[in-house]
Every structure is written in C-alpha cells, then in structure tokens.
Write a protein that holds these residues in place. Structure first.
Motif, PDB file in Angstrom:
ATOM      1  N   ALA A 235      11.967   9.176 -12.195  1.00 44.10           N
ATOM      2  CA  ALA A 235      12.972   9.615 -13.166  1.00 44.10           C
ATOM      3  C   ALA A 235      14.201  10.186 -12.467  1.00 44.10           C
ATOM      4  O   ALA A 235      15.344   9.923 -12.879  1.00 44.10           O
ATOM      5  N   ARG A 236      13.989  10.970 -11.392  1.00 44.16           N
ATOM      6  CA  ARG A 236      15.139  11.522 -10.659  1.00 44.16           C
ATOM      7  C   ARG A 236      16.007  10.408 -10.085  1.00 44.16           C
ATOM      8  O   ARG A 236      17.225  10.535  -9.997  1.00 44.16           O
ATOM      9  N   ALA A 237      15.363   9.312  -9.699  1.00 45.00           N
ATOM     10  CA  ALA A 237      16.118   8.174  -9.143  1.00 45.00           C
ATOM     11  C   ALA A 237      16.588   7.227 -10.236  1.00 45.00           C
ATOM     12  O   ALA A 237      17.159   6.177  -9.925  1.00 45.00           O
ATOM     13  N   ASP A 238      16.356   7.599 -11.503  1.00 48.66           N
ATOM     14  CA  ASP A 238      16.722   6.782 -12.667  1.00 48.66           C
ATOM     15  C   ASP A 238      16.021   5.419 -12.654  1.00 48.66           C
ATOM     16  O   ASP A 238      16.527   4.439 -13.199  1.00 48.66           O
ATOM     17  N   LEU A 239      14.863   5.347 -12.036  1.00 49.01           N
ATOM     18  CA  LEU A 239      14.096   4.107 -11.987  1.00 49.01           C
ATOM     19  C   LEU A 239      13.096   4.054 -13.135  1.00 49.01           C
ATOM     20  O   LEU A 239      12.497   5.073 -13.497  1.00 49.01           O
ATOM     21  N   ALA A 240      12.910   2.864 -13.694  1.00 47.85           N
ATOM     22  CA  ALA A 240      11.977   2.689 -14.804  1.00 47.85           C
ATOM     23  C   ALA A 240      10.544   2.609 -14.281  1.00 47.85           C
ATOM     24  O   ALA A 240      10.275   1.934 -13.282  1.00 47.85           O
ATOM     25  N   THR A 241       9.641   3.295 -14.945  1.00 48.88           N
ATOM     26  CA  THR A 241       8.237   3.258 -14.532  1.00 48.88           C
ATOM     27  C   THR A 241       7.671   1.840 -14.516  1.00 48.88           C
ATOM     28  O   THR A 241       6.913   1.495 -13.598  1.00 48.88           O
ATOM     29  N   PRO A 242       8.005   0.959 -15.488  1.00 45.67           N
ATOM     30  CA  PRO A 242       7.473  -0.408 -15.416  1.00 45.67           C
ATOM     31  C   PRO A 242       7.940  -1.201 -14.201  1.00 45.67           C
ATOM     32  O   PRO A 242       7.377  -2.249 -13.896  1.00 45.67           O
ATOM     33  N   ALA A 243       8.971  -0.715 -13.506  1.00 46.77           N
ATOM     34  CA  ALA A 243       9.444  -1.405 -12.300  1.00 46.77           C
ATOM     35  C   ALA A 243       8.572  -1.101 -11.091  1.00 46.77           C
ATOM     36  O   ALA A 243       8.722  -1.728 -10.037  1.00 46.77           O
ATOM     37  N   LEU A 244       7.665  -0.128 -11.229  1.00 40.46           N
ATOM     38  CA  LEU A 244       6.791   0.245 -10.126  1.00 40.46           C
ATOM     39  C   LEU A 244       5.778  -0.872  -9.863  1.00 40.46           C
ATOM     40  O   LEU A 244       5.053  -1.296 -10.761  1.00 40.46           O
ATOM     41  N   ALA A 245       5.715  -1.346  -8.620  1.00 37.34           N
ATOM     42  CA  ALA A 245       4.815  -2.446  -8.262  1.00 37.34           C
ATOM     43  C   ALA A 245       3.566  -1.962  -7.557  1.00 37.34           C
ATOM     44  O   ALA A 245       2.484  -2.527  -7.741  1.00 37.34           O
ATOM     45  N   THR A 246       3.688  -0.901  -6.738  1.00 40.71           N
ATOM     46  CA  THR A 246       2.538  -0.483  -5.939  1.00 40.71           C
ATOM     47  C   THR A 246       2.760   0.907  -5.370  1.00 40.71           C
ATOM     48  O   THR A 246       3.903   1.370  -5.243  1.00 40.71           O
ATOM     49  N   LEU A 247       1.679   1.564  -5.023  1.00 40.87           N
ATOM     50  CA  LEU A 247       1.721   2.776  -4.211  1.00 40.87           C
ATOM     51  C   LEU A 247       1.336   2.397  -2.784  1.00 40.87           C
ATOM     52  O   LEU A 247       0.539   1.481  -2.565  1.00 40.87           O
ATOM     53  N   ILE A 248       1.901   3.113  -1.823  1.00 41.56           N
ATOM     54  CA  ILE A 248       1.657   2.849  -0.411  1.00 41.56           C
ATOM     55  C   ILE A 248       1.027   4.091   0.217  1.00 41.56           C
ATOM     56  O   ILE A 248       1.455   5.217  -0.049  1.00 41.56           O
ATOM     57  N   ALA A 249       0.009   3.868   1.064  1.00 41.76           N
ATOM     58  CA  ALA A 249      -0.660   4.985   1.728  1.00 41.76           C
ATOM     59  C   ALA A 249      -1.225   4.490   3.061  1.00 41.76           C
ATOM     60  O   ALA A 249      -1.386   3.287   3.270  1.00 41.76           O
ATOM     61  N   PRO A 250      -1.543   5.399   3.973  1.00 43.65           N
ATOM     62  CA  PRO A 250      -2.145   4.998   5.253  1.00 43.65           C
ATOM     63  C   PRO A 250      -3.602   4.577   5.060  1.00 43.65           C
ATOM     64  O   PRO A 250      -4.272   5.028   4.120  1.00 43.65           O
ATOM     65  N   THR A 251      -4.098   3.735   5.956  1.00 46.38           N
ATOM     66  CA  THR A 251      -5.472   3.240   5.818  1.00 46.38           C
ATOM     67  C   THR A 251      -6.492   4.372   5.861  1.00 46.38           C
ATOM     68  O   THR A 251      -7.582   4.246   5.305  1.00 46.38           O
ATOM     69  N   ALA A 252      -6.158   5.481   6.502  1.00 44.67           N
ATOM     70  CA  ALA A 252      -7.082   6.615   6.564  1.00 44.67           C
ATOM     71  C   ALA A 252      -7.336   7.212   5.188  1.00 44.67           C
ATOM     72  O   ALA A 252      -8.290   7.982   5.013  1.00 44.67           O
ATOM     73  N   TRP A 253      -6.504   6.850   4.209  1.00 52.11           N
ATOM     74  CA  TRP A 253      -6.657   7.402   2.864  1.00 52.11           C
ATOM     75  C   TRP A 253      -7.357   6.438   1.904  1.00 52.11           C
ATOM     76  O   TRP A 253      -7.302   6.611   0.706  1.00 52.11           O
ATOM     77  N   MET A 254      -8.020   5.447   2.435  1.00 54.19           N
ATOM     78  CA  MET A 254      -8.675   4.490   1.545  1.00 54.19           C
ATOM     79  C   MET A 254      -9.733   5.140   0.654  1.00 54.19           C
ATOM     80  O   MET A 254     -10.028   4.644  -0.427  1.00 54.19           O
ATOM     81  N   SER A 255     -10.312   6.237   1.130  1.00 54.20           N
ATOM     82  CA  SER A 255     -11.339   6.920   0.333  1.00 54.20           C
ATOM     83  C   SER A 255     -10.758   8.071  -0.481  1.00 54.20           C
ATOM     84  O   SER A 255     -11.512   8.877  -1.034  1.00 54.20           O
ATOM     85  N   HIS A 256      -9.442   8.152  -0.554  1.00 53.44           N
ATOM     86  CA  HIS A 256      -8.750   9.244  -1.251  1.00 53.44           C
ATOM     87  C   HIS A 256      -8.841   8.993  -2.760  1.00 53.44           C
ATOM     88  O   HIS A 256      -8.062   8.239  -3.331  1.00 53.44           O
ATOM     89  N   ALA A 257      -9.785   9.660  -3.409  1.00 53.42           N
ATOM     90  CA  ALA A 257     -10.027   9.408  -4.835  1.00 53.42           C
ATOM     91  C   ALA A 257      -8.841   9.797  -5.700  1.00 53.42           C
ATOM     92  O   ALA A 257      -8.535   9.135  -6.698  1.00 53.42           O
ATOM     93  N   THR A 258      -8.155  10.890  -5.347  1.00 58.05           N
ATOM     94  CA  THR A 258      -7.002  11.327  -6.138  1.00 58.05           C
ATOM     95  C   THR A 258      -5.925  10.257  -6.162  1.00 58.05           C
ATOM     96  O   THR A 258      -5.347   9.949  -7.210  1.00 58.05           O
ATOM     97  N   LEU A 259      -5.651   9.668  -4.994  1.00 58.31           N
ATOM     98  CA  LEU A 259      -4.639   8.615  -4.914  1.00 58.31           C
ATOM     99  C   LEU A 259      -5.041   7.409  -5.770  1.00 58.31           C
ATOM    100  O   LEU A 259      -4.225   6.861  -6.515  1.00 58.31           O
ATOM    101  N   ARG A 260      -6.297   6.984  -5.663  1.00 62.88           N
ATOM    102  CA  ARG A 260      -6.747   5.819  -6.430  1.00 62.88           C
ATOM    103  C   ARG A 260      -6.676   6.088  -7.931  1.00 62.88           C
ATOM    104  O   ARG A 260      -6.263   5.234  -8.717  1.00 62.88           O
ATOM    105  N   ASP A 261      -7.064   7.283  -8.334  1.00 64.49           N
ATOM    106  CA  ASP A 261      -7.029   7.611  -9.766  1.00 64.49           C
ATOM    107  C   ASP A 261      -5.597   7.722 -10.277  1.00 64.49           C
ATOM    108  O   ASP A 261      -5.308   7.358 -11.420  1.00 64.49           O
TER     109      ASP A 261
END
Length: 574
Positions: A235-261
């Motif tokens: 919202a601060r960047a005036d970007l539309a939520t439907p334009a979001l394609a993906t989240l990016i994270a390091p491989t060490a966070w593959m088990s990060h449940a908060t990020l996945r949820d």
C-alpha cells in the motif's frame, strides 16, 4: 483451479473422455459405477448428486452428455449471487463433435472450451457476447494477470458492447490480437498496471502479477501480522495486492511456518534462493529475479521488486520440495482417499514398486515415474528426498496403507539417518490408505470389530523365532489375527507352522476369512473355519484373518456369511 472432473455416463464416451484427460493435466474420469466400473478413475452412483457435489466444491466439470441433463442436475444450485464463483461447466458430445460451455464465464470456461475444441478438432460453441465481439474475455484475463474489480469490469465491458471505444495504457501482449474498439481520444481506458492508482469510473484496471516481496520475520511473529506487514508495504508503494506474484526467502527458511502461512493468507507461493538469512531482503530479490525490475521499497525487513512483465515462477529460485507417502488402498480407485489422489495429481515424480506405480496411473506426460524392485525400499526413500531437495514434488506410493508394512517407515528411517540437512527442510506428509486387512474385513463384515493384531509372516527383515513368539502371545491373548505376506516360493512352510500355533489356542470352529486381491480385478473372498483351513487356498496376495473366541458368523440372505467380532467381551465372572 481444482483438477477437472470428466464425467461420463456410459462406455461409449470413454474414448473421448481419455482424449480429454490426456489434454488436461490432473483431470480425472468420473464414471457411473453400474456402467463404467473400474474403467474410470473415480466412480459415482448418482449423476445429479455427483455433479452438485463437484460444483459445490469448485471443481471444473466436463460432462460427456446432453447439455440439458447437466442444466437440470445443477439448476437447484444456481443463483445470480454466486455466479462469480461458478467453476467452469461444459457439456461435450459423447463422440466429441460438440463442445458447449455452460457455466463459469468468469472462471475461464470459454478458454477451456476452446482448448478442448482444439483437442477434439471442433469449434467450441461460444455464446458470450463480449468474447464473440472482442475475441477475448476482459473479465477473465490470462494467467499472469488479475482483474482489479469484477463490478468495474462488468460496467466497462457493457459500455464497449454499447458502442463506446477504449484506449489501452500499459503493456499486455495478449490484447494485441483482441478486436477492441480503440480510439486514441477514448474516454474509457483499459489500464494494465501493477499500481492501484485513483479510482476512475471510466477505467478498467488489470494488474500484471509482476511484484515480488522479500520479507524477513521474527521467530515469534504471527502469520497474520507478517501478511499485514506485506500488505502495508504494498500500500505504501501504491501497489495492488493482486499484482503480487510471490514471496522470496532464503532456503534456510523453508521450514518457516509463519512465512508459509502468510503466503497462504495472501494467496501466493514462496520461492527460495540460496543466500544466507543474514543477507538483506533486497539481496534476496536481486538473486531471485533476473529479468528487468526495479526496487520499489527497501528496508531491513521488507523489500519489494516490480518487474516489467508478469513473473514466471519457474525462473525464480526454487519451490519447497515435498514428499507425500501415499496409500493407494487395495487397488480399487474408490478406495483411495481424496487427499492421496490430490497429492498424486500435484506430484512431479512418482516413486514405488513397479506394480504400485502402475496402480497409481494413468500418469501425465510431465510426470516422471521411478519404478523399482519391491526390495529396494531404503534406496527409494533416499531417492525421494534427493529429488524433493531439488524443489520437486514427490509421491512415494504403496498399496494399502503406507504405514502398515509399507513405505512410511522406510521414508522416516531414511530421514532420521540422512546426513543431508536439506532433507529436513522438505515438506513431508504421510497420507493414509485402506489397508488390505481393512478392505478384506469390510467385505466379510466386521471381523476386526474388537482388539486385533496384524503380523507379517515374512522373515526377510525379522527372525522367525520373533514371529513365532508374537504369534503365541497374540493367540494366547485371544486377539483376532491378521496375516500379511503369508506365503511365497521362498517361504513355503511358515504359514503351515503359524496356523498350527494358532490351533493350539483356538477352537476348530473359529471363523477364518481369506481376501485375495480385494479391490482389484479377480478379487475373491472366502471363509472357512480354522479346522477347515488349508494352506493350498492361500498365496502371497491373500490376506488371512483368523477370528477370536468371540468372533461370530451368520448367514446372509443371498448366500455366504456375515462374520463379525462383537464389541463386548465375556466377563471373567460369567
């Protein structure tokens, strides 16, 4: 979108149904049980009830029958209020000579109809005014684009149908072939942008999914808070939520449940890059996105990248790999639980004993089968984790239930003893199945209705003296006994010995059930008393159930017996 259900009423439609299934990844043939039998992937008993259930769960329906039958079956569920949520529903002639989209104009039914038309060599019967006039459906943009607001879209399309013209702002290659009424000075504007912008009653906004967000999170942060943080940053960047394609994270966070949820809450996947968590979110984005883009926001905990075109996820980092250990049931497709079927549909790789891999089919052209010998369980389990660590979605298949003398234990043993830390980041799920003992018991009645014990008579992995000890103790405890792997060419005498041990503790009148290939073609259910039982009636594909002292038998109306073990047990004082 859910996998499509190809619904057939008779065998005359099966050839066309198979052609359709081959053209649509993950689709399954649903056949009327009394007419199609085991030739379908899924069977049903009542056409109307089955269609209504599929529609209610958002499953695309391709019905190979008259359109009127489909309309009458679904009429009670249709309303203007739910029109936007209708899944695609099509009627296809049994001989493939006609493809008629019926419902789901806002869910891509016309696109699906055209694809089926190409497969079957016929022209789809498109009747939607906007698509006929303009050659595209503005209310259902192609993959990689999202409509900002459906009501805004309806008003916009209505104005064009009424004779107004439009101009296009932004880049959308799929519109180049569209027959839109264009004018440079048009009041109506079709705006292709990832930005929200000011609301304009004369504009239709379509958002390219060109935005990626890298987000760092505290260990105790709630998923809802992380999702809100991401939404606030957009919202601060005036970007539309439907334009979001993906989240990016390091491989060490593959088990990060908060990020996945949080990603699940936002309705986008997570892609992982091989950088340490100590790197900045902006560095994660720079490693993940190689196409032209710019950084819209950058902080210690959040970075937003905006690409010039929709992002192709296959070109960004890697997905979190998964291993699903699946129970196929005893063979009949009706006995496979929906969760196992869904995991099979998602899988890129299917591993298992060759017979079971064949049972899991038919597989799609883009699914890789890895069939091995039945004695290579540990090698198979390790191979599953090696593939999943590369980001692949793996299904390890067993007949029956994977946790009963099958692959689940081997998979967990491989994980416990594996020395590759990436294996621990793989998403592991074990999906139950109907075991051979359960299927045999259900056919006979309820011989496992009270306490029971399942014993494998194979001494390949445990010594025979252990098997004998367990047989004696279970027989003495008056447990119903189920024998797996009862006999083979390499083990010709063990079954006779096991029966002799049980006879020391059980009356000769004790009911015995034999189930051979239950759930597969040529299945056979037999019942004897323990005194009548002969090993000549048993082979490796037979499950043996020997009753307890309370197991009972009574005649069925049309031949044979019902066999069950009551839930009660005689009191010692009786």
């Amino acid at each position: 979108m859910n996998a499509a259900a190809i619904v057939v009423l008779g065998t005359g439609a099966l050839d066309v149904a198979r052609r359709v299934r081959d053209a649509l990844p993950q689709s399954r043939i649903h056949g009327l049980r009394d007419r199609i039998g085991d030739q379908a992937d899924v069977s049903y008993a009542d056409f109307g009830a089955h269609l209504r259930q599929l529609h209610a769960t958002g499953t695309p329906i391709i019905a190979l029958c008259a359109a009127g039958i489909v309309i009458r079956a679904l009429a009670s569920q249709l309303s203007e209020r739910q029109k936007e949520n209708d899944p695609p529903v099509l009627a296809v002639a049994e001989d493939g000579s006609a493809v008629v989209p019926l419902l789901g104009g806002l869910s891509g039914v016309n696109t699906m109809a055209r694809e089926l038309g190409v497969t079957l060599g016929v022209a789809a019967a498109i009747t939607t005014s906007g698509e006929l006039r303009f050659g595209t459906c503005l209310l259902h943009p192609p993959e990689g684009y999202a409509l900002a607001d459906i009501d805004e879209g309806k008003r916009f399309v209505s104005s064009l149908l009424a004779g107004e013209s439009t101009r296009v702002e932004g880049d959308a290659p799929w519109l180049e072939q569209a027959r839109l009424p264009r004018a440079d000075d048009a009041t109506r504007v079709l705006r292709i942008t990832p930005y929200r912008g000011e609301r304009d009653d004369n504009a239709l906004r379509i958002h390219p999914r060109s935005v990626a967000v890298a987000v760092a999170g505290a260990p105790d942060e709630r998923a809802s808070a992380m999702a809100q943080r991401i939404s606030d940053g957009l919202a601060r960047a005036d970007l539309a939520t439907p334009a979001l394609a993906t989240l990016i994270a390091p491989t060490a966070w593959m088990s990060h449940a908060t990020l996945r949820d949080a990603a699940l809450h936002l309705g986008v996947p997570v892609r992982y890059v091989d950088l340490p968590p100590t790197a900045t979110p902006a560095q994660w984005l720079a490693k993940a996105i190689t196409v032209p883009h710019r950084l819209s926001e950058d902080s210690a905990t959040l970075a937003i990248a905006v690409a010039q075109a929709p992002l192709h996820l296959a070109e960004i980092g890697q997905a979190r790999g998964s291993v699903a250990v699946i129970g196929l049931g005893p063979g009949q497709r009706d006995f496979m639980i929906p969760a196992a079927r869904a995991a099979l549909d998602r899988a890129t790789d299917i591993l298992g004993y060759a017979t079971y891999v064949e049972m899991a089919g038919p597989l799609r052209a883009n699914q890789r089968a890895h069939a091995t010998d039945n004695r290579e369980e540990m090698q198979r389990a390790r191979h599953a984790f090696e593939l999943a660590a590369q980001g692949r979605q793996v299904a390890v298949v067993s007949s029956g239930d994977p946790g009963i003398f099958a692959m689940a234990a081997a998979v967990l043993e491989a994980l416990e003893n594996g020395d590759d830390p990436a294996w621990r980041d793989v998403e592991l799920s074990i999906l139950p199945g109907v075991s051979a003992a359960m299927a045999t018991a259900a056919m006979a009645g309820a011989p496992l209705g009270h306490d029971f014990c399942l014993i494998s008579l194979s001494d390949n992995l445990k010594p025979w003296n252990v098997i004998e000890q367990r047989l004696r103790l279970a027989a003495e405890a008056d447990l119903v006994l189920g024998f797996y792997n009862p006999i083979s060419r390499a083990r010709p005498w063990q079954l006779e010995r096991a029966i002799a041990i049980v006879r020391e503790y059980r009356a000769s009148t004790t009911p015995v059930v034999l189930g051979r290939d239950i759930g597969r073609p040529g299945s056979r259910l037999l019942s004897f008393t323990l005194g009548e039982l002969s090993v000549d009636t048993i082979d490796m594909r037979t499950t043996v159930i020997i009753g307890s002292s309370t197991t009972r038998r009574f005649a069925r109306n049309h031949g044979g017996d019902w066999i069950y073990t009551p839930r009660w047990y005689p009191s010692p004082t009786r």
